[in-house]
Each structure stands twice: as structure tokens, then as C-alpha cells.
Design an enzyme around this catalytic site. Structure first.
Site, short mmCIF file in Angstrom:
data_model
loop_
_atom_site.label_atom_id
_atom_site.label_comp_id
_atom_site.label_asym_id
_atom_site.label_seq_id
_atom_site.Cartn_x
_atom_site.Cartn_y
_atom_site.Cartn_z
N HIS A 34 29.82 -83.07 8.94
CA HIS A 34 29.36 -81.94 8.12
C HIS A 34 27.88 -82.12 7.85
O HIS A 34 27.48 -82.75 6.86
CB HIS A 34 30.17 -81.87 6.82
CG HIS A 34 29.87 -80.68 5.96
ND1 HIS A 34 30.76 -80.17 5.03
CD2 HIS A 34 28.77 -79.87 5.90
CE1 HIS A 34 30.21 -79.12 4.42
NE2 HIS A 34 28.99 -78.93 4.92
N HIS A 36 24.20 -79.80 8.45
CA HIS A 36 23.49 -78.60 8.93
C HIS A 36 22.16 -79.06 9.49
O HIS A 36 21.35 -79.64 8.74
CB HIS A 36 23.27 -77.62 7.79
CG HIS A 36 24.54 -77.18 7.13
ND1 HIS A 36 25.18 -76.00 7.46
CD2 HIS A 36 25.32 -77.77 6.18
CE1 HIS A 36 26.29 -75.88 6.73
NE2 HIS A 36 26.40 -76.95 5.96
N GLU A 217 34.15 -74.93 -1.91
CA GLU A 217 32.94 -75.61 -2.42
C GLU A 217 32.65 -74.94 -3.77
O GLU A 217 32.92 -75.51 -4.82
CB GLU A 217 31.77 -75.45 -1.45
CG GLU A 217 30.47 -76.09 -1.93
CD GLU A 217 29.25 -75.77 -1.02
OE1 GLU A 217 29.32 -74.83 -0.21
OE2 GLU A 217 28.22 -76.46 -1.17
N ASP A 295 25.65 -83.12 4.54
CA ASP A 295 25.43 -81.68 4.37
C ASP A 295 24.00 -81.25 4.73
O ASP A 295 23.74 -80.84 5.86
CB ASP A 295 25.79 -81.25 2.95
CG ASP A 295 26.27 -79.81 2.85
OD1 ASP A 295 26.38 -79.15 3.90
OD2 ASP A 295 26.54 -79.35 1.72
N ASP A 296 23.08 -81.34 3.76
CA ASP A 296 21.67 -80.95 3.97
C ASP A 296 20.80 -82.07 3.41
O ASP A 296 20.17 -81.92 2.35
CB ASP A 296 21.37 -79.64 3.24
CG ASP A 296 22.26 -78.51 3.70
OD1 ASP A 296 22.00 -77.95 4.77
OD2 ASP A 296 23.24 -78.21 2.99
#
Ligand code: HPA
Ligand code: ZN
Length: 355
Positions: A34, A36, A217, A295-296
């Protein structure tokens, strides 16, 4: 294969020093499922690309931009995330963005990266789909050859846009379908339920893309249910709000549906007030195939290793817990069984060296 409980008198049940834990986690081969790729755009790269591409920025320095990374919720973050993307223009920009992440991933002993990308966030700015995908694919090829990192790409539909726009993105992806492993669903969750994309996911599955989706989320447990029943996802991204629905928790556990949890992201976007209040360990103890992801990372204060370490510390996790999380990352990855077995054996050898 499935760990049932921490052995009581084993070194695995013990807490580790932070240093030992760090060395152990670094040594363990891990998958990140996961991530991005646009969320790895560091402020320094924003400034470098802005200069090269003559894009005006609202901030004077990378430090000033970093100071703006104080988010109240997902929507607040997405505003800055989409703004930052304006500096990505050419195939080479996407190559450099991805290569910088692959380099970092490899340094953390990530052996498999299944990476999301948001083509609609670029085509809507006039960047051709081909520039995005070809830059990412070239970086993936170099990561495989030069770093030994196995990479897969997952195209995410932006859920705040229409079903028709998602169909257009899918159409643009079809010439590259052999090079894109899956489709996902991201962006503003509340008010954009998975069912809005039922038909485009059906078409994507028919074309051979593996389906995943962000759900639970900021959105309710009902969205996780919908992602499973209507989009037929093989994994749920985040999924932390599944806990609000005990029957759903039993289903996720029984079906071994992986949840790709992102602890630092959840704290930064205020899904949980703090890491000590995160439900990662409860999900793990319940027997769900839960994984840790970043994630980011350029926005949320840490790459994968930092997510593992801070979570282990805040939630008082044992060596058994973190080693289960690392194993789960391999089990949850879209890899052939033989490759999973090989990596799990490698992990066992490392665990027995350390423990
Ligand atoms: N959630 C939803 N959409 C996103 C995220 C996220 O954490 N990051 C990038 N797009
Ligand atoms: Zn995400």
C-alpha cells in the site's frame, strides 16, 4: 502457517530493544503493498522539478512546504497531494519519482513493492497516460535489474470523479494491461462508496486486472462490505473501521482477506488520535491477515521501516508480533506460491538468527 498465539516461554514473546528490533526488521525481507507512488514525492524533488518544468509554487523553500504538512483529515491532505503533482510533467519525471522510492525501498530490504498510481490526476492536467505509465514501467524494469526489487503496478481510480471517467482511465490502460497488475480505488472516501464503481471493476476483472480498494479508512465498515461484495476485492486497503462490524471482522478473518494498514498515515490524517490508540495490534491478535505499509511516506513522516518501528514501540509489540507482520506482507502480496514459500523460509532463517 497461521500463527495462533505467541508462545509463552519463547524468546519470540519478548519485547526487543529498539536497536535490535530495527536490525531485525531491516534484515527481514518485506513486501510493501500500500504505497502511492505520488505520495513519495519529497519536498526537495517538488522544488527541483518545479524549477526544471517552470511551475510556480506557493512556498519559498522545501522546509516551508513541509511545514504545511499538518493535516486535519484525508480531504485536507488530498488538497496538498494533488497540488504537489503539478510538477510532474514528463516520462523522465515519473521515472525519477519511482526510482527514488525503489532505491529507498531496496535499502529497507523491501523485496516486493506493489505500487499504486493515479493516472487521472495527471491526464486531467494534460499529461499523456503514456508518459506516466512508461516512466513508471522503465523505473520498475531498472529496479528489478539493478536492485533485485520485484515491482507491480496497480492503477487507482479516483473515487471523487465519475464512473465514466474511471471507464476512460481503464480504456487508456488496456494497451498496457500485461504490465499493470491490478486496479484500486482511492481519493475522497466519504460519500463515494465502492458501489459507485461496480461496473468498471467488473470490466477490469474481466480484462484480468486484480481488484483492490481503499475502504474503511474514513468511510464506514459498510464500505468494506461493499468493496468485498460488489467490487470483489482480493485485499482491502486500510480497512481499519471494519472493527465496527463484528460479523465483518469474522468474515475477513475466515476468508484471509489481507488488510493493508498504514499506521503513520492513520495518525497524520486523524483516523486515530495517536499511535498508541491504533487498532493494528488488536486486528493482529484477532487473527486477521494484517500488514504494515507507508501509504504516502513523503507526507506522513516515515517510510516502511519507520511505520513498523513506531508501531512496535507504541503498541508494545513482541518479536513474534513484528515477525508475523513481516510474514503477512509476503502472504498478502500478489506473488506465486512458490515465491512466497521461498521468502517465508528466508524470513524464518533470519528470525532464528536473531531470536
Ligand atoms: N487515502 C485515499 N486516497 C489516497 C491516499 C489515502 O491515504 N493517498 C493517496 N490517495
Ligand atoms: Zn492509500
Amino acid at each position: 502457517m497461521e500463527p495462533k498465539a505467541t508462545p509463552k516461554e519463547s524468546p519470540l514473546s519478548k519485547r526487543m530493544d529498539r536497536d535490535v528490533m530495527q536490525n531485525f526488521l531491516k534484515a527481514m525481507p518485506k513486501a510493501e503493498i500500500h504505497l502511492h507512488i505520488e505520495g513519495t514525492l519529497e519536498p526537495e524533488m517538488v522544488f527541483r522539478l518545479a524549477k526544471k518544468n517552470a511551475v510556480a509554487l506557493g512556498y519559498k523553500t522545501p522546509e516551508a512546504l513541509k511545514e504545511a504538512y499538518n493535516f486535519s483529515n484525508l480531504e485536507d491532505f488530498l488538497k496538498l497531494y494533488y497540488q504537489g503533482l503539478a510538477v510532474l510533467k514528463t516520462k523522465q519525471d515519473f521515472y525519477e519519482l519511482a526510482m527514488a522510492y525503489f532505491q529507498k525501498a531496496s535499502e529497507e530490504n523491501i523485496v516486493r513493492a506493489e505500487v499504486f498510481f493515479d493516472p487521472q490526476a495527471h491526464t486531467s492536467r494534460g499529461v499523456p497516460f503514456a508518459s506516466v505509465i512508461e516512466g513508471l514501467l522503465e523505473a520498475a524494469k531498472d529496479a528489478e535489474n539493478k536492485l533485485g526489487l520485484s515491482v507491480a503496478l496497480i492503477l487507482c481510480f479516483l473515487r471523487h470523479l465519475s464512473e465514466q471517467e474511471a471507464f476512460e482511465a481503464l480504456k487508456q490502460a488496456l494497451p498496457y494491461k500485461k504490465a499493470i497488475l491490478g486496479v484500486g480505488l482511492d481519493s475522497s472516501e466519504a460519500g463515494n462508496p465502492p458501489s459507485k464503481f461496480r461496473r468498471v471493476f467488473a470490466k477490469a476483472r474481466e480484462e484480468g486486472f486484480l481488484p483492490v480498494a481503499h475502504a474503511g479508512e474514513e468511510g464506514p465498515a459498510g464500505y468494506v462490505r461493499e468493496a468485498l461484495s460488489e467490487l470483489k476485492v482480493l485485499r482491502v486497503d486500510h480497512g481499519v473501521r471494519s472493527e465496527e462490524d463484528p460479523e465483518l471482522m469474522e468474515e475477513i478473518k475466515a476468508r484471509r482477506i489481507p488488510l493493508s494498514v498504514c499506521p503513520l498515515s492513520n495518525v497524520r490524517l486523524r483516523v486515530f488520535p495517536s499511535l498508541t490508540e491504533h487498532n493494528l495490534k488488536r486486528l493482529l491478535d484477532f487473527g486477521i491477515l494484517v500488514t504494515v505499509n507507508s501509504d504516502d511516506p513523503a507526507y506522513f513522516g516515515g517510510y516502511l521501516l519507520e511505520n513498523y518501528l513506531q508501531s512496535a514501540e507504541a503498541l508494545d509489540m513482541s518479536a513474534w508480533d513484528v515477525s508475523t507482520l513481516a510474514k503477512n506482507s509476503i502472504l498478502a502480496a500478489f506473488l506465486p506460491d512458490s515465491e512466497k514459500q521461498r521468502l517465508l523460509k528466508e524470513q524464518d532463517a533470519i528470525a532464528s538468527d536473531f531470536l
